[in-house]
Design an enzyme around this catalytic site. Structure first.
Site, mmCIF file in Angstrom:
data_model
loop_
_atom_site.group_PDB
_atom_site.id
_atom_site.type_symbol
_atom_site.label_atom_id
_atom_site.label_comp_id
_atom_site.label_asym_id
_atom_site.label_seq_id
_atom_site.Cartn_x
_atom_site.Cartn_y
_atom_site.Cartn_z
ATOM 1 N N ARG A 1 0.872 -1.303 -0.131
ATOM 2 C CA ARG A 1 0.084 0.078 0.053
ATOM 3 C C ARG A 1 0.780 1.294 0.075
ATOM 4 N NH1 ARG A 1 -1.811 -3.558 4.028
ATOM 5 N NH2 ARG A 1 -3.836 -4.481 3.595
ATOM 6 N N LYS B 1 -2.232 -2.398 7.914
ATOM 7 C CA LYS B 1 -3.447 -2.026 8.362
ATOM 8 C C LYS B 1 -3.324 -2.829 9.888
ATOM 9 C CE LYS B 1 -6.286 -1.261 4.680
ATOM 10 N NZ LYS B 1 -7.551 -1.550 4.008
ATOM 11 N N HIS C 1 -2.824 2.167 -6.099
ATOM 12 C CA HIS C 1 -3.621 0.645 -5.862
ATOM 13 C C HIS C 1 -3.665 0.010 -7.387
ATOM 14 C CE1 HIS C 1 -5.022 0.355 -2.013
ATOM 15 N NE2 HIS C 1 -6.031 -0.688 -2.405
ATOM 16 N N ARG D 1 -0.737 -1.912 -7.061
ATOM 17 C CA ARG D 1 -0.938 -3.316 -6.149
ATOM 18 C C ARG D 1 -1.740 -4.061 -6.933
ATOM 19 N NH1 ARG D 1 -1.121 -4.621 -0.494
ATOM 20 N NH2 ARG D 1 -3.387 -4.989 0.331
ATOM 21 N N HIS E 1 -3.514 -9.432 3.231
ATOM 22 C CA HIS E 1 -4.701 -9.615 3.734
ATOM 23 C C HIS E 1 -5.161 -10.490 4.652
ATOM 24 C CE1 HIS E 1 -6.148 -8.474 -0.713
ATOM 25 N NE2 HIS E 1 -5.914 -7.314 0.140
ATOM 26 N N TYR F 1 -8.867 -10.896 -6.967
ATOM 27 C CA TYR F 1 -7.836 -10.923 -7.987
ATOM 28 C C TYR F 1 -7.892 -12.003 -9.080
ATOM 29 C CZ TYR F 1 -5.834 -7.011 -5.295
ATOM 30 O OH TYR F 1 -5.688 -5.825 -4.623
#
Length: 322
Positions: free
Chosen positions: A165, A193, A266, A269, A292, A301
């Site tokens: 990110r 995150k 993004h 990414r 994730h 994806y």
């Protein structure tokens, strides 16, 4: 019953305190990022203002029909706001539901009146990934003879080479790269995150670009700015490169490369993940690399890859047309 100005102010304050308590909970207990907290604050502030204008000043006064009316105001717009996209309405209602759930769990409300208010369905939009050729054009178009070009090349090589990110890259310090430069096999530690850490490999192209930036680019840029900074990526004033500035760099470099589709951090990414899966990588490996928490998030994806295969089939197989 008429509500006085003082009562309205106090009522608004009670709702504001509820929101502040909820945001503190998200920060301390759930460890959400500052950007996520800021988004919740904006969405819930709009909710509080809407309630206060209608004479509602405490969470115990809110009914399910009030929340449904608020949702309709988001869809239709009102005297101060234009209609919102379905995705924005869904995000705001999710925030409202979470706030009421918090109020109930804390004993501030006897029941969760938002539990039956469902956000609108948002059609799942597949990420736009650049083709391998487009990524190559993007990286090749950068003039790497000047400090700014060396910085931008290192930034883009790292984003595409790690799938990180943008905030994970802009928050890096020079010291974070010390072990990477000393050990070719070492991974790069990223903080994602919720302050979750993960190690990702750094490919040779990204390593070379970062090394060139640290040796030939960054010292010149920092010296010309006349200040020092621990940040890996800095702007022309010697300060840490912001997320917004990095976004602008990517957009401008894409335009320079003649890429007409919108390109964002993004996008790189998405491209990282899609190209790995196209190459046969296991979805759980990609999950770990992206940071994730659930493989379900990563599986979108695989749909990108399947759609790519469908397009190739439709355009090349003699029995696919007609």
């Amino acid at each position: 019953m008429t509500t006085t100005g003082d009562e309205a102010s106090a009522g608004s304050l009670r709702l504001q305190r509820l929101v502040i308590g909820y945001l503190d909970h998200l920060t301390v207990e759930r460890g959400l990022s500052p950007n996520t907290i800021a988004a919740y604050r904006r969405d819930l502030t709009r909710y509080v203002v809407w309630l206060t204008k209608r004479g509602i000043h405490d969470v115990t006064e809110i009914s399910t029909s009030d929340i449904e009316a608020y949702q309709m105001s988001l869809v239709a717009g009102d005297e101060t706001h234009r209609p919102l996209a379905t995705s924005s309405v869904a995000r705001m209602i999710v925030a409202v539901r979470a706030l009421h759930g918090f109020a109930t769990s804390e004993g501030l409300a006897s029941e969760n009146v938002a539990i039956d208010v469902n956000p609108p369905n948002v059609g799942k939009r597949l990420p736009k990934a650049l083709s391998v050729d487009e990524v190559q054009r993007l990286l090749d178009s950068i003039d790497r003879t000047e400090p700014i070009g060396l910085r931008d090349a290192a930034l883009l090589e790292m984003l595409y080479g790690t799938g990180a990110r943008i905030t994970e890259i802009t928050s890096l310090d020079v010291d974070d790269l010390t072990r990477i430069r000393d050990d070719p096999e070492a991974g790069l530690r990223l903080v994602g995150k919720g302050d979750k850490q993960r190690m990702v490999p750094l490919g040779s192209y990204a390593r070379q670009a970062v090394d060139a930036w640290l040796v030939r680019g960054r010292p010149a840029l920092v010296a010309s700015a006349g200040r020092t900074s621990p940040a890996l990526f800095v702007n022309t004033r010697g300060n840490r490169l912001s997320r917004q500035s990095a976004w602008g760099i990517i957009r401008d470099r894409a335009a320079q490369a003649g890429i007409t589709t919108e390109v964002s951090p993004h996008s790189l990414r998405h491209s990282f993940a899609t190209h790995l899966l196209d190459g046969g990588a296991d979805v759980r490996v990609v999950q770990e690399l992206l940071g994730h928490s659930s493989v379900t998030t990563t599986q979108i994806y695989t749909e990108v890859t399947v759609e790519h295969l469908r397009e190739v089939y439709r355009s090349t197989h003699p029995r696919a047309r007609g």
